[in-house]
Design a protein around this motif. Sequence first.
Motif: not given
Length: 119
Positions: A66-78
Amino acid sequence: AANGVLDTHHEGDEEHQQHSNPTLSEYFVHISSTAAIVLVCFFTAVAVPGVATVWSICGSSMSIIIGFIVPAGCYLKIRSRKKINPRFVGAWTLLFFSTVTGCVCTTHVIMDVRNGVTE
């Protein structure tokens, strides 16, 4: 719009309104996968000695996700269609090290549980 009434009918709406009945194989897959999930949850609940063990494992993995993987993945997807910049490289670096850290922490907690180390 006739007589002030807004026409909300779109082509292809009939496809969305029609619900096809599942085939026998789809029904079987649904029932068997549901039964498998319930059985795995049941046997895990019976095998785990206490709720502290569950919280330890969930805490070690979910906090990293929740703290690191999801935000980084969302940023990369966007930003996937943009050019590579320092933030893009940083997000990939964060994603990589967060994944490694999550695996290490979860493995450490599972090893502690297996060895009987509790707090």
